[in-house]
Design a protein around this motif. Structure first.
Motif, PDB file in Angstrom:
ATOM      1  N   ASN A 245       0.867  -1.175   0.000  1.00 58.93           N
ATOM      2  CA  ASN A 245       0.000   0.000   0.000  1.00 58.93           C
ATOM      3  C   ASN A 245       0.906   1.227   0.000  1.00 58.93           C
ATOM      4  N   SER A 247      -0.261   4.304  -1.209  1.00 57.08           N
ATOM      5  CA  SER A 247      -1.115   5.422  -1.609  1.00 57.08           C
ATOM      6  C   SER A 247      -0.514   6.726  -1.086  1.00 57.08           C
ATOM      7  N   ASN A 265      -0.905  -0.728  -4.388  1.00 55.97           N
ATOM      8  CA  ASN A 265      -1.852   0.385  -4.334  1.00 55.97           C
ATOM      9  C   ASN A 265      -1.037   1.675  -4.432  1.00 55.97           C
ATOM     10  N   ARG A 267      -2.461   4.681  -5.389  1.00 54.10           N
ATOM     11  CA  ARG A 267      -3.433   5.777  -5.578  1.00 54.10           C
ATOM     12  C   ARG A 267      -2.840   7.093  -5.103  1.00 54.10           C
ATOM     13  N   ASP A 285      -2.727  -0.256  -8.814  1.00 57.17           N
ATOM     14  CA  ASP A 285      -3.805   0.734  -8.809  1.00 57.17           C
ATOM     15  C   ASP A 285      -3.171   2.114  -8.933  1.00 57.17           C
ATOM     16  N   ARG A 287      -4.829   4.926  -9.851  1.00 61.16           N
ATOM     17  CA  ARG A 287      -5.819   6.004  -9.886  1.00 61.16           C
ATOM     18  C   ARG A 287      -5.263   7.239  -9.167  1.00 61.16           C
ATOM     19  N   VAL A 313      -3.991  -2.983 -14.674  1.00 61.26           N
ATOM     20  CA  VAL A 313      -3.691  -1.745 -13.960  1.00 61.26           C
ATOM     21  C   VAL A 313      -4.966  -0.923 -13.921  1.00 61.26           C
ATOM     22  N   GLN A 314      -5.198  -0.236 -12.838  1.00 55.19           N
ATOM     23  CA  GLN A 314      -6.347   0.670 -12.779  1.00 55.19           C
ATOM     24  C   GLN A 314      -5.875   2.111 -12.905  1.00 55.19           C
ATOM     25  N   ASP A 316      -7.577   6.302 -13.664  1.00 54.55           N
ATOM     26  CA  ASP A 316      -8.788   7.096 -13.781  1.00 54.55           C
ATOM     27  C   ASP A 316      -8.440   8.466 -14.357  1.00 54.55           C
ATOM     28  N   THR A 319      -5.388  10.188 -13.239  1.00 53.23           N
ATOM     29  CA  THR A 319      -4.056   9.622 -13.493  1.00 53.23           C
ATOM     30  C   THR A 319      -3.376  10.489 -14.551  1.00 53.23           C
TER      31      THR A 319
END
Ligand SMILES: Nc1nc2c(c(=O)[nH]1)N[C@H]1C(S)=C(S)[C@@H](COP(=O)(O)O)O[C@H]1N2
Ligand SMILES: [Mo]
Length: 348
Positions: A245, A247, A265, A267, A285, A287, A313-314, A316, A319
């Motif tokens: 993580n 983020s 993660n 983000r 991720d 985003r 991969v995410q 949005d 990004t």
């Protein structure tokens, strides 16, 4: 799509687009008005120095060489032409105690790299003057560069000006300063020396959430919760952040060559001016993440042909990806990323 699917690549490598040849490391030799020469000295019966005309007048050999960069791009079948190292060494008669060979560049940092002499000869090392029928360009090491087939390309020194025969090894620039593996066999993935920290040490260090500017080659951090990590300007080559993580983390200016972020993660994480050559983001991720990176040569976001599919991969609308850097990606990666970005509805 990969250009020539029949080419067998060493593990973890990706094909560059046909006609592309990324520049890696130093961009230019040291400025000098002196005529170019290559000196051969150290443990031989004679020390010699050849100028370019003398090198050109020696028998020339041509070899098709598969380039494999440690940062995961490969360029197969490059035709180098020049003088074979074996041929050149006949003239200096290496002494029996010469076990290593060091190549030195005419560059500001006197860049060098070394090999076991037997390895250099066994691999048919070449002093290349031409590539694909033309003189080698300056940025790719002209007028004369070393080409060591069968080793990561950091053993192929640009702007060769001296060859030394040695009894003891003298580690090269990357090998001494950046943890590059001294053997560099792409088929055995000898990219880096092992991390200095154990996972337990890494966990303790990372509990502070501040590793700015630190040199942490191969940092074993997989699975940790590191939200808000401050890692500006850190040297994190080959670091393992899989499943972390991260983020809101800042990796601005960090060297993340070959770093692993699979399934992390990320983000809102920031990668401004970070070096992402060979870094892997499959299943991460992203985003709200900012990828205004210094380099994305061979960065990967999706599986290359033949690899196991992984989760996507995410990304949005928040990004941010530097569009120009998408051109550096391999074709598979670039197509995938463009497709991904076009799907994201970006408010205007
Ligand atoms: N003199 C010198 N030679 C060098 C380097 C360098 O920085 N300086 N980088 C090495 C590395 S890491 C690679 S991958 C190749 C890159 O060669 P290219 O720029 O022609 O692709 O050169 C190698 N030889
Ligand atoms: Mo390299």
């Amino acid at each position: 799509m990969a250009a020539s699917p029949k080419t067998t690549l060493p593990p973890g490598q990706q094909l560059v687009a046909p006609g592309k040849w990324p520049l890696v490391g130093e961009r230019l030799p040291a400025a000098s008005d002196a005529p170019w020469t290559v000196a051969i000295n150290g443990l031989g019966q004679q020390a010699i120095r050849l100028n370019l005309d003398e090198l050109r007048s020696l028998p020339q050999v041509e070899q098709a060489v598969d380039i494999h960069c440690v940062t995961r791009w490969s360029k197969p079948g490059v035709r180098f032409r020049g003088v074979s190292l074996a041929q050149l060494l006949q003239r200096v008669e290496p002494s029996r105690v010469a076990k290593y060979i060091s190549f030195v560049a005419r560059s500001d940092r006197q860049h060098s790299t070394s090999l076991l002499l037997d390895t250099a000869l066994g691999l048919e090392t070449l002093l290349a003057l031409e590539v694909d029928g033309s003189p080698l360009s300056v940025e790719h090491g002209g007028p004369v560069r070393v080409v060591v087939p069968g080793r990561y390309f950091y053993k192929s020194l640009k702007w060769l000006t001296a060859i030394e025969l040695l009894a003891e090894d003298r580690l090269g620039y990357w090998e001494a300063n950046s943890g590059y593996h001294n053997e560099a066999d792409p088929w055995r993935q000898q990219r880096y020396i092992p991390a200095r920290l154990t996972p337990a040490d890494a966990k303790r260090l990372l509990a502070t959430l501040d590793i700015q500017g630190q040199d942490l080659l191969g940092l074993p951090a997989s699975g940790l919760t590191l939200a808000g990590l401050q890692a500006r300007n850190a040297l994190l080559r080959d670091a393992d952040f899989r499943g972390c993580n991260l983020s809101g983390a800042s990796f601005d200016g960090a060297n993340l060559t070959n770093a692993h972020f699979e399934g992390a993660n990320l983000r809102g994480a920031s990668f401004r001016d970070a070096d992402l050559e060979g870094a892997a983001f499959q299943g991460a991720d992203l985003r709200g993440a900012t990828l205004l990176a210094a380099s994305m040569v061979a960065t990967s976001f999706c599986p290359e042909g033949g690899e196991q599919p992984s989760s996507d991969v995410q990304m949005d609308a928040a990004t941010t990806v530097d569009r120009a850097l998408i051109e550096q990606l391999t074709p598979t990666q670039a197509d995938w990323l463009r497709h991904q970005l076009s799907r994201i509805a970006r408010p205007t």
